[in-house]
Design a protein around this motif. Structure first.
Motif, PDB file in Angstrom:
ATOM      1  N   UNK A  39       0.857  -1.191   0.000  1.00  0.00           N
ATOM      2  CA  UNK A  39       0.000   0.000   0.000  1.00  0.00           C
ATOM      3  C   UNK A  39       0.891   1.237   0.000  1.00  0.00           C
ATOM      4  N   UNK A  40       0.372   2.341  -0.532  1.00  0.00           N
ATOM      5  CA  UNK A  40       1.173   3.558  -0.640  1.00  0.00           C
ATOM      6  C   UNK A  40       2.160   3.487  -1.786  1.00  0.00           C
ATOM      7  N   UNK A  41       1.845   2.670  -2.805  1.00  0.00           N
ATOM      8  CA  UNK A  41       2.789   2.432  -3.903  1.00  0.00           C
ATOM      9  C   UNK A  41       2.996   3.635  -4.803  1.00  0.00           C
ATOM     10  N   UNK A  42       2.092   4.615  -4.764  1.00  0.00           N
ATOM     11  CA  UNK A  42       2.242   5.787  -5.631  1.00  0.00           C
ATOM     12  C   UNK A  42       3.124   6.858  -5.012  1.00  0.00           C
ATOM     13  N   UNK A  43       3.524   6.665  -3.765  1.00  0.00           N
ATOM     14  CA  UNK A  43       4.330   7.659  -3.073  1.00  0.00           C
ATOM     15  C   UNK A  43       5.819   7.509  -3.342  1.00  0.00           C
ATOM     16  N   UNK A  44       6.602   8.351  -2.686  1.00  0.00           N
ATOM     17  CA  UNK A  44       8.039   8.407  -2.921  1.00  0.00           C
ATOM     18  C   UNK A  44       8.727   7.083  -2.600  1.00  0.00           C
ATOM     19  N   UNK A  45       8.492   6.557  -1.391  1.00  0.00           N
ATOM     20  CA  UNK A  45       9.091   5.280  -1.009  1.00  0.00           C
ATOM     21  C   UNK A  45       8.381   4.128  -1.719  1.00  0.00           C
ATOM     22  N   UNK A  46       7.065   4.213  -1.809  1.00  0.00           N
ATOM     23  CA  UNK A  46       6.287   3.139  -2.400  1.00  0.00           C
ATOM     24  C   UNK A  46       6.678   2.830  -3.830  1.00  0.00           C
TER      25      UNK A  46
ATOM     26  N   UNK B 223       1.229  -7.385  -5.338  1.00  0.00           N
ATOM     27  CA  UNK B 223      -0.151  -6.899  -5.345  1.00  0.00           C
ATOM     28  C   UNK B 223      -0.208  -5.506  -4.744  1.00  0.00           C
ATOM     29  N   UNK B 224      -0.612  -4.536  -5.541  1.00  0.00           N
ATOM     30  CA  UNK B 224      -0.766  -3.158  -5.059  1.00  0.00           C
ATOM     31  C   UNK B 224      -2.221  -2.939  -4.658  1.00  0.00           C
ATOM     32  N   UNK B 225      -2.414  -2.524  -3.428  1.00  0.00           N
ATOM     33  CA  UNK B 225      -3.746  -2.198  -2.920  1.00  0.00           C
ATOM     34  C   UNK B 225      -3.815  -0.680  -2.808  1.00  0.00           C
ATOM     35  N   UNK B 226      -4.740  -0.073  -3.547  1.00  0.00           N
ATOM     36  CA  UNK B 226      -4.779   1.389  -3.598  1.00  0.00           C
ATOM     37  C   UNK B 226      -6.178   1.888  -3.912  1.00  0.00           C
ATOM     38  N   UNK B 227      -6.340   3.210  -3.843  1.00  0.00           N
ATOM     39  CA  UNK B 227      -7.651   3.820  -4.118  1.00  0.00           C
ATOM     40  C   UNK B 227      -7.891   4.038  -5.598  1.00  0.00           C
ATOM     41  N   UNK B 228      -6.826   3.895  -6.415  1.00  0.00           N
ATOM     42  CA  UNK B 228      -6.971   4.009  -7.872  1.00  0.00           C
ATOM     43  C   UNK B 228      -5.846   3.224  -8.529  1.00  0.00           C
ATOM     44  N   UNK B 229      -6.087   2.806  -9.763  1.00  0.00           N
ATOM     45  CA  UNK B 229      -5.072   2.048 -10.492  1.00  0.00           C
ATOM     46  C   UNK B 229      -3.836   2.893 -10.755  1.00  0.00           C
ATOM     47  N   UNK B 230      -2.673   2.243 -10.685  1.00  0.00           N
ATOM     48  CA  UNK B 230      -1.437   2.900 -11.080  1.00  0.00           C
ATOM     49  C   UNK B 230      -1.255   2.749 -12.590  1.00  0.00           C
TER      50      UNK B 230
END
Length: 238
Positions: A8-15, A32-39
């Protein structure tokens, strides 16, 4: 045994750094990326699950994967999950700022509630190890709201019975962000100058890729400690 990383948090700096390193790590078969929107990225290992973190505990991982298994490509993963034949690890770099959250209440919901929901959910589906990006100075007794929330998250994560919990406390993060933060940029330069030596060295800014590398390193380490705190200065070597 194949490995599944749930992030989770994959769209961020560390993620984002973490994702790239997991993709290149041959020991993890699925990410598996769990997020509020697709990357807007693609990779053979990558799976994505769009969720509402507020109701995540009610989401069936196997059920969601079955919905995506149109061509049968996920059959083996689903079978492995059903038979508990996967090593699952959770990686959490989820977080925001009070400015972006627009209120302390929203900040707490994202940085505390959503993180705890994600951690409980990964444990529910078999994660034995969990890695969380906290912050230097995290302390549930702190008078600084940000540090207090991070400290509360750390304490509440300890209540989830993972075999191993890694808590990573970076200083100011270095790396390319999607948005510009003038104050943060100035702060990074000042911090780099005043923390080069002496007792302030632990506050030296750290690159996001170093934090991600430290998380991957701990993912491969058989720790005797159930809970381990990895401070920013310890991550500088990666």
């Amino acid at each position: 045994m194949k490995k599944l990383a749930i992030v989770s948090g994959a769209s961020g700096l560390v993620g984002m750094q973490l994702l790239h390193q997991l993709f290149s790590d041959p020991t993890f078969s699925y990410v598996l990326v769990v997020s509020r929107r697709d990357l807007a990225i693609k990779h053979p290992k990558l799976l994505q699950l769009v969720v509402d973190f507020g109701t995540l505990p009610q989401v069936s991982l196997i059920g969601e994967l079955r919905k995506q298994n149109i061509g049968g490509d996920l059959h083996q993963l689903i079978v492995s999950l059903e038979k508990f034949e996967l090593e699952i690890q959770g990686f959490c770099a989820l977080g925001t700022t009070i400015k972006k959250a627009k209120s302390k209440e929203n900040f707490y919901k994202i940085d505390h509630d959503y993180v705890i929901n994600f951690a409980k959910w990964t444990h529910q589906w078999g994660a034995k190890k969990f890695h969380y990006v906290s912050a230097l100075g995290a302390d549930q007794t702190s008078s600084v709201f940000y540090s207090k929330v991070k400290g509360e998250v750390e304490q509440d994560l300890k209540l989830i019975p993972f075999d191993y919990l890694g808590i990573f406390r970076p200083s100011i993060l270095l790396g390319d962000r999607n948005e510009s933060r003038l104050g943060e940029s100035i702060g990074k330069r000042l911090a780099s100058w005043v923390t080069a030596v002496g007792i302030l060295k632990k506050y030296k800014p750290i690159h996001a890729y170093q934090v991600a590398k430290a998380m991957i390193h701990q993912a491969h380490t058989d720790e005797l400690e159930v809970v381990k705190v990895i401070n920013s200065s310890e991550m500088q070597i990666f």
